[in-house]
Design an enzyme around this catalytic site. Structure first.
Site, mmCIF file in Angstrom:
data_model
loop_
_atom_site.group_PDB
_atom_site.id
_atom_site.type_symbol
_atom_site.label_atom_id
_atom_site.label_comp_id
_atom_site.label_asym_id
_atom_site.label_seq_id
_atom_site.Cartn_x
_atom_site.Cartn_y
_atom_site.Cartn_z
ATOM 1 C CG ASP A 13 3.227 -1.442 -1.095
ATOM 2 O OD1 ASP A 13 4.089 -1.569 -0.201
ATOM 3 O OD2 ASP A 13 2.313 -2.282 -1.258
ATOM 4 C CB SER A 14 6.272 -4.645 -2.203
ATOM 5 O OG SER A 14 5.352 -4.745 -1.127
ATOM 6 C CB CYS A 76 6.582 -0.434 0.812
ATOM 7 S SG CYS A 76 7.238 -2.094 1.079
ATOM 8 C CD GLU A 156 -1.233 -9.670 -0.734
ATOM 9 O OE1 GLU A 156 -1.372 -10.411 -1.714
ATOM 10 O OE2 GLU A 156 -0.500 -8.656 -0.731
ATOM 11 C CB CYS A 187 3.533 -4.818 7.869
ATOM 12 S SG CYS A 187 3.115 -5.652 6.329
ATOM 13 C CG HIS A 189 -0.281 -6.569 3.659
ATOM 14 N ND1 HIS A 189 0.659 -5.789 3.027
ATOM 15 C CD2 HIS A 189 -0.737 -7.450 2.730
ATOM 16 C CE1 HIS A 189 0.759 -6.188 1.763
ATOM 17 N NE2 HIS A 189 -0.070 -7.192 1.567
HETATM 18 N N1 DGL Z 1 4.425 -3.639 1.844
HETATM 19 C C1 DGL Z 1 5.198 -4.505 2.712
HETATM 20 C C2 DGL Z 1 5.510 -3.774 4.027
HETATM 21 O O1 DGL Z 1 4.845 -2.830 4.406
HETATM 22 C C3 DGL Z 1 4.471 -5.803 3.011
HETATM 23 C C4 DGL Z 1 4.394 -6.735 1.825
HETATM 24 C C5 DGL Z 1 5.753 -7.218 1.344
HETATM 25 O O2 DGL Z 1 6.420 -7.982 2.070
HETATM 26 O O3 DGL Z 1 6.146 -6.838 0.247
HETATM 27 O O4 DGL Z 1 6.444 -4.140 4.692
#
Ligand code: DGL
Length: 269
Positions: A13-14, A76, A156, A187, A189
């Site tokens: 993931d990012s 992600c 976050e 997403c 989050h």
């Molecule tokens: N993990 C990213 C997503 O699910 C969200 C956070 C980011 O923008 O890197 O799109």
């Protein structure tokens, strides 16, 4: 060995968001070992150009290849939307599973021929990834996609409930007049904000989180390829490209388990 089931599953993931997917994976596959890599040095991906997301995702997943993973989960939504094809090519013959198609599957199964509202990052919306995935599964479905970038920061920050979260969610939802049957959390989050999101929706609206369906797709893929592990001990390694302390503090909430900086290995990719 390529067909050795004792190898770990790689999850990428990012940043910390994919820990919501990891949580579902570990619940579904308790015997499997996992190596999770969060590219916290370059977070967020959601506001970056497709070329940058593809480049970052390829570099990060190459690092997971070095861990001898047997399957890669792109946990992600942005990286799945933008880079899944490129990653599948780069990692071949390793199986690669993203989160967008499982999310689309969950939504179309819950509300066939329905109207779906996808909440996601700018990059995911720009590419219409959910729209395409849903159209492939259910051509009669209607889809609206809404970029909700501020919700990433809210999750976050831990401001996931109450007046602030609800008024920001409502502000986004007010821009949509589609009266959806389902709202897709597109997403990583947004599962943390599920109560605030539900509070702003009519009671009959289904809220779809792709994590559980993704875990099922991973389990089925392992099964098909004879790569399932039984009698394992469910080890977890957490790798990050920056900020072990912040990763532990924020990530603990996403994983639903307390973490300390000592649980996180910093890696250079
Ligand atoms: N993990 C990213 C997503 O699910 C969200 C956070 C980011 O923008 O890197 O799109």
């Amino acid at each position: 060995m390529i067909d050795d089931p004792s190898r770990p599953i790689g999850v990428f993931d990012s940043g910390v968001g994919g820990l919501t997917v990891l949580k579902a994976l570990r619940t579904r596959l308790p015997d499997e070992d996992f190596v999770y890599l969060g590219d916290t040095a370059r977070l967020p991906y959601g506001t970056k150009s497709p070329a940058s997301v593809v480049r970052y995702a390829e570099q990060a997943t190459r690092r997971l290849l070095a861990e001898d993973v047997k399957l890669l989960v792109v946990a992600c939504n942005t990286a799945s939307a933008v880079a899944l094809e490129a990653l599948s090519r780069a990692m071949a013959p390793l199986p690669v599973v993203g989160v967008v198609e499982p999310g689309a599957l969950a939504a179309t199964s819950a509300r066939p021929e329905g109207s779906h509202l996808v909440l996601a990052t700018e990059a995911t919306v720009r590419l219409g990834a959910y729209r395409k995935a849903i159209a492939a599964l259910d051509p009669a479905a209607r889809v609206r996609e809404l970029a909700c970038e501020l919700l990433v920061a809210l999750a976050e920050e831990g401001w996931t409930g109450g007046e602030i979260a609800e008024s920001i969610v409502r502000r986004y939802l007010d821009t949509d007049a589609s009266h959806p049957d389902s709202v897709i959390l597109g997403c990583t989050h947004f599962p943390l904000l599920v109560d605030a999101i539900r509070a702003c929706l009519d009671p009959g609206v289904s809220v779809v989180d792709s994590a559980v369906t993704t875990a099922k797709v991973v389990a089925d893929t392992l099964d098909r390829q004879n790569l399932c592990r039984d009698n394992g001990t469910g080890q977890l390694r957490l790798l990050a490209t920056d900020g072990a302390k912040r990763f532990a503090r924020v990530g603990g909430r996403f994983l639903g388990a307390a973490l300390t900086a000592a649980d996180v290995e910093l890696v250079d990719i």
